[in-house]
Design an enzyme around this catalytic site. Sequence first.
Site, PDB file in Angstrom:
ATOM      1  CG  ASP A  21     -14.653 -25.678  -4.524  1.00 24.99           C
ATOM      2  OD1 ASP A  21     -15.650 -25.308  -3.896  1.00 24.99           O
ATOM      3  OD2 ASP A  21     -14.250 -25.102  -5.550  1.00 24.99           O
ATOM      4  CD1 TRP A  40     -14.568 -19.556   0.584  1.00 27.07           C
ATOM      5  CD2 TRP A  40     -14.080 -17.377   0.651  1.00 27.07           C
ATOM      6  NE1 TRP A  40     -13.550 -19.334  -0.292  1.00 27.07           N
ATOM      7  CE2 TRP A  40     -13.229 -18.003  -0.288  1.00 27.07           C
ATOM      8  CE3 TRP A  40     -13.954 -16.009   0.861  1.00 27.07           C
ATOM      9  CZ2 TRP A  40     -12.272 -17.300  -1.006  1.00 27.07           C
ATOM     10  CZ3 TRP A  40     -12.994 -15.307   0.150  1.00 27.07           C
ATOM     11  CH2 TRP A  40     -12.168 -15.956  -0.776  1.00 27.07           C
ATOM     12  CD1 TRP A  88      -8.572 -19.997  -3.620  1.00 30.02           C
ATOM     13  CD2 TRP A  88      -9.163 -19.091  -5.566  1.00 30.02           C
ATOM     14  NE1 TRP A  88      -8.963 -18.706  -3.368  1.00 30.02           N
ATOM     15  CE2 TRP A  88      -9.326 -18.115  -4.544  1.00 30.02           C
ATOM     16  CE3 TRP A  88      -9.465 -18.727  -6.874  1.00 30.02           C
ATOM     17  CZ2 TRP A  88      -9.786 -16.827  -4.809  1.00 30.02           C
ATOM     18  CZ3 TRP A  88      -9.930 -17.446  -7.131  1.00 30.02           C
ATOM     19  CH2 TRP A  88     -10.092 -16.507  -6.107  1.00 30.02           C
ATOM     20  NE  ARG A 130     -13.514 -19.766 -10.759  1.00 27.94           N
ATOM     21  CZ  ARG A 130     -14.014 -18.660 -11.305  1.00 27.94           C
ATOM     22  NH1 ARG A 130     -13.209 -17.745 -11.809  1.00 27.94           N
ATOM     23  NH2 ARG A 130     -15.322 -18.474 -11.358  1.00 27.94           N
ATOM     24  CG  ASP A 131     -11.527 -24.255 -10.462  1.00 30.05           C
ATOM     25  OD1 ASP A 131     -10.758 -23.792  -9.610  1.00 30.05           O
ATOM     26  OD2 ASP A 131     -12.717 -23.903 -10.562  1.00 30.05           O
ATOM     27  CD  GLU A 136     -16.829 -21.783  -9.745  1.00 30.19           C
ATOM     28  OE1 GLU A 136     -15.802 -21.158  -9.476  1.00 30.19           O
ATOM     29  OE2 GLU A 136     -17.864 -21.686  -9.080  1.00 30.19           O
ATOM     30  CG  ASP A 178     -19.122 -18.251 -10.585  1.00 28.54           C
ATOM     31  OD1 ASP A 178     -19.349 -18.669  -9.446  1.00 28.54           O
ATOM     32  OD2 ASP A 178     -18.550 -17.178 -10.813  1.00 28.54           O
TER      33      ASP A 178
END
Length: 686
Positions: free
Chosen positions: A136, A160, A195, A259-260, A314, A347
């Site tokens: 990302d 990853w 993240w 998240r994010d 996300e 997602d």
Amino acid sequence: MADTKPLLPEASDSDSYSETASPVNRLKPIKVYFAIFFGLLAAGLFAALLIGNYGSGSSRLRGNQNGSLASSASQKPKHQPLRTVSRGPAQGVSEKTSGIWANVPGDNLPKPWNSTMLIWQRTAFHFQPEKNWMNDPNGPLFYNEWYHFFYQYNPIGAVWGNIVWGHSVSKDLINWFHLPLAMVADQWYDKDGVWTGSATILPDGKIVMLYTGSTTEAVQVQNLAYPANLSDPLLVKWIKYEGNPVLVPPPGIYKKDFRDPTTAWLTSEGKWRITIGSKINKTGISLVYDTKDFIHYEMLPGVLHSVPGTGMWECVDFFPVSVTGEKGLDTSVNGPEVKHVVKASLDDDRHDYYAIGAYHEINGSWIPDEPEMDLGIGIRYDYGTFYASKTFYDQNKNRRILWGWIGETDSEAVDMEKGWASVQSMPRTILFDNRTDTNLLQWPVEETDGLRSNSTEFNKVSVEAGSVVHLDVGPASQLDIVAEFELDEEALNKANEVHVPFSCKTSGGAAERGALGPFGLLVLAAERLGEQTPAYFYIAKGSDGKLNTFICNDLTRSSKAPDVDKQIFGNYVPVLEGEKLSLRILVDHSIIESFAQGGRTVITSRVYPTEAIYGAAKVFLFNNATDTNITASLKIWQMNSASIRPYRIDDDNKNSSAPSSRFILWPINYIASCLTFLFFISRIRI
């Protein structure tokens, strides 16, 4: 304005030092000083030689079309020593190891791959690190004459895992310098990964970065970071707020579904507002928070938006677009001539959807203009391989710029063999399409044109039904293609076929023949077309008698390798009365980006040919329609390689490709200093 003093403590003086000189007890004989002088001279010249060689050698990194791997073409890439375990979609990130090739053994390189093929795959002008895994885009911003780009990065492997923030800077969004890692996983609240996050530039020039950390207990929390030194234009060092985390999952939200955080925007009350992706059961939602200082937060009672059945949202993005102007808008802009865009990365299906609508500040909600085109059921940024995208407002040129992660679609074993995985899309400007009122327009930033070199034009080329025409443009691995197509008007009026519904994905691809398509270009094609990637239009007449136009990329024959995903990508593209069919294609080794009708519909494809590489890559026009001829006009540029390499002190020099004057003058200055030292010693009486 928010009080950010707690975020920016006084600069530490721990780096300062003082020198104390010890007295000389007695004079040494002059011969001793001569010995010291010549010893220092020899050591200094030797050190200067080493430094000079290092400086000139490192300037060759990423200096050719195949990047840093090109200089080691004869060396077989080594397997990565570590094979990490993927979080998988349930853990909530975007990573390839949960994809269709996740179960391919990592220690067996599939046939027919060899080092020559793999070296060719590295891109020439798309951003990517020198090696290892990337996903990302994070916190892009423009600050003090530099564009900053952060990204999810594994510093020790091509898969990853071990996620930290990579950091690079650029003056033009094309040529990049790699800097040291911006943030690493070194605290309990981000030990399982630093993240995705976003940057906010405050009115006084201060910068705050909010990002998601995965804790030692795998809980997703939001954290605050800021530059250690705002006077440093490169923003090399970052400080994590000592009171992190600043946000934890609220009641009713699962610990791995939070998240994010987005870039913050100002409300009319002077508060900062952010939104964070989540879900409740299978309903994707975007939570809303207000803050005055980025440390304390108030959760609004509702949500920005939600869509049942779309699953976890996300990498949510939220920004305004002008319905009348041709400039981008700062995230805090609102008003009667402004619409707002909400984007979510789903997602569940790993696609980026956006919708255009109305934002209501009072309750922090957003409503789409057309519910049938809502998030997850409507328009996507890109109909190919494109995910976890993020925009930022570029105050340098008053534009909004979009970045997107372009993952690999080959096997993980091949990634480990070549030592890298993933690239970023070319940065794209985003504008509201005030001709359709339903679409955004995406287009490569204007700086992309600076990579163009020699061009070849083809005017009014007639391509009969069922024919293929070779376009002689020379090397075809790095191209910028702009094309327009016209169809026979009589054939359009006589078309009787009805295709309802047509879908690029479920069609037979470029091989399926219809009355009015397919037609377009074959890129990265072998001379005998054993490998080819068609980018093409297909026109189908609906049951209402209207013509519907589709743009597709067919990967079914893009590679003879068995471990490659070979889908057919594409979707409907609006074509208004009086418009010619237009297509721009960026070809950069293993990535193809196609922009139809000025960027109303975009497709990005990863392709891995085994034959159509280096000088064997060709370009063709084709028309596989049955009832119409087409006329094509094209201009095709060769594209130069971008400079993407580590930053050095001498890179402040614009002519950074030349040997550093610092390394040339250093030995001369050293000798002069030694001679001066000798002169003063010779004046001392023994």
